[in-house]
Enzyme design. Sequence first.
Site, PDB file in Angstrom:
ATOM      1  CB  CYS A  12      -0.928   0.018   1.216  1.00  0.00           C
ATOM      2  SG  CYS A  12      -0.047   0.170   2.777  1.00  0.00           S
ATOM      3  CB  CYS A  15       4.508  -0.318   1.802  1.00  0.00           C
ATOM      4  SG  CYS A  15       3.288  -1.432   2.521  1.00  0.00           S
ATOM      5  CG  ASP A 442      11.960  28.339 -33.118  1.00  0.00           C
ATOM      6  OD1 ASP A 442      12.207  29.556 -33.176  1.00  0.00           O
ATOM      7  OD2 ASP A 442      12.648  27.468 -33.668  1.00  0.00           O
ATOM      8  CG  ASP A 638      14.191  22.672 -34.553  1.00  0.00           C
ATOM      9  OD1 ASP A 638      14.771  23.151 -33.548  1.00  0.00           O
ATOM     10  OD2 ASP A 638      14.482  22.980 -35.713  1.00  0.00           O
ATOM     11  CG  ASP A 642      14.516  25.617 -30.163  1.00  0.00           C
ATOM     12  OD1 ASP A 642      13.669  25.962 -30.968  1.00  0.00           O
ATOM     13  OD2 ASP A 642      14.889  24.433 -30.016  1.00  0.00           O
TER      14      ASP A 642
END
Length: 832
Positions: A12, A15, A442, A638, A642
């Site tokens: 659970c 734990c 972009d 892409d 950047d």
Amino acid sequence: MKKSYDIDGMTCASCQTTIEKTLKKQPGIRSVNVSLINHSMEVEYDDETTSNDDITSAVRKSGYQAHAKSNDEETDKTAKENKNEIIAESYKKRLIYSIVFFIPLFYLGMGNMLGLPLPVFMQETQGLLLKVFTELILASAIALLNRSYFISGFKKLFLRKPNMDTLIAVGSGAALIYGIYVFALMLYHAGQGNIALIAMFRHEIYLDGAGAILTFVTMGKYFEFKSKAKTNDSIRKLMELAPDVSLVKKDGVFKETKTEDIEKADIIKIKPGMRIPVDGIVTQGSSDIDESMLTGEPLPVAKKSGDGVYSGTVNTSGTLVFKAEKVGSETTLARIIELVENAQASKAPIQRLADTISLYFVPAVLLISLITFTGWMIASKDASLALSMGITVLVISCPCALGLATPVAVMVGTGKGAENGVLIKSAESLENIHDIDTVVLDKTNTITTGSFAIKDTEVFVSAKPSFARILKGLEASSEHPIAKAIYHHFEDEADLEIHDFNALGGLGVKGTIDQTTYFLGNHKLMEKRDVADKRTRAVNERLSDAGMTIVYLTDDTSVLGYIALQDELKAHAKETVTWLKKEGKNIIVLTGDNERAGEAVRRSIGADKVISDVMPEEKEDVIKTLQKDGRKVAMVGDGINDAIALTRADLGIAIGAGTDVAIESADIVLLNNDPADIVKTVILGEKTMKTIKMNLLFAFLYNVIGIPIAAGLLYPSLGIRLTPALGALAMSLSSVSVVLNALRLYRVDLNKASDSHDNQFEEYIVHIDGMTCDHCKMRVENGLNAFESIVSASVNLKKNIATIKSDKSIEDETFKKVVGEAGYDVKKVVKP
């Protein structure tokens, strides 16, 4: 140093939080992330002060077992599958045998209340002892079958780290011990000849309750395990994509070879219908490859010599031979699997509250149970009633639902994304999607293709050789993207011999054909050559405002004509922006182009703002400025120039990227090169967060409402109370319900969901007179697409119609005006 471990014994959320809390106290531990779903953990530690033995020892002292994962992925995968099979089989057997014993136990315990006949020899008072003894044997058999709850539960209790097993063990153990105690009293009174007293104890027996608790909990665990196994279906499907064997060239002959034995530079043959085992470069042949399992893109991709192929994709037609470039854990498929597994094991910030509650949940429930028992004992003087109430509080409480609420939804959400080419690297990224209010796009390679298309052309003065041949000849030797676009557009024209070719830096080129010198370049070159006039200036102003690049051709004395090009918008770019704006997102375009070109792109897609003349290194500053204004920013690029901006943004999304830079810097990687996948990402994030909130709300309400009712809150006024058996059943169903609710995410069709916004648009078919050539088609398309409310417009020259999609209603007169300005007439406008 980072190391991964498999954990045994977790049942659970308590734990999970216990292990994390224990390890965080150890010296040298930097971070701990325990996954209840995967029964695993990842630990980052200082290997100079902490060792692997220190970590496993600390986990063992907290009542669990940790096993370091091997470096052999195949071994780990097999071991995990075998372990899962063993656990599944164990739960199944325990459940079947428990039900076999529980059915007669239930019949004996509840038969009289349900009006069911009991065996004659158990109906009289004297037969009651045999009935209770039989119940005791059946309940003890169920307890023996499910002894793991008692072993684990009491072990954790003695370690002062109670968990869900402790609640089950104490609850069912109390019912069983009390039943044994009552049976002993019955035997005592039978020995004393007090037969009448034996009947008084018949309703004091809770042996059927003990059996019910253990049977229903095991049933819940079995169904919970089966449901949780389904949350890993996407990972399993991805793992199955790589073929077991492939045709690899050995000693000049192609032989079947296991995929794990393929090495870099091996030559591999792929026949139609075969899956590609590793990443590589095609060296021979051509074919169409189905990459939908990686990118979500349904259309096959044409491949020829020099093109890349990726593991897990399917060869649909011709035979290919390729050279292995990336094998084993380096392949695209392996990296995708690793990203998804890491995301599924990570925690969303929203889970922190649930983890904190889970840490104190079990001790609090034990205390509430004790208070309930004591309170009812004092109020009713009825030990049986008080014990029943106390036991019901123990077994109805469910930390599991609380602990599973977030991770199961994250697991399904990230898996669903992977199936659709959306790689989400962490649970935090998945949650952040929901909070984004500004999307920065972009321009190049994100909303435009990065390649130029011919949009307009006009010849002012006829020349020999032709305008088209001169353009092809002058651009044949240039590597500039614009030159390549012009050359390919006119590549069917006959070749010309060019003399004295020269590049004019920043202006264009020149060359001599048949003793005539021609110049090809921008308007600055025309002005420098003193051949610019009103006509060229008007063309320059009109087409530049439309975001086009204009190239003029001139001889020694006059301008012969021009050709206009444009970095084409990607399909779905404008639709994507329109959809995001309707969702309340602010859209900003970043571009290195000048202000006029940037504004043209902004208008063409309907963005809120454009920031032009931005150098790659300045993109991060733009993101920081927006964040200072209090905005939650997603940056879409892409991943090539950047990376810093992607990292700086609250959410970095790399589109169409399989580059290492993108995968490292972005929070989300879109494998397909389609802006529409941004819509998929937002929809997936929104639906996953909605599921998480539903799960957490259910888990909180279940416990907040269920525990008081189990404690007898409604009993004095309404006579309503829950038995331990009903409490155990409710607890079991609560965990299963949370998992099943998360599994609903698998039913979401992101392709249909992302296309559903098409229904928000108005569609028109405009019939046009006067179009005769591609030049006419370009003029009409450019005019229509420049109109702000038009999302997309495409012209069918054969049918003389334009198919238009708009985000608002447009009057017929508006179409007539826009098309008329392009030089053509509208016959009629039809709404399909």
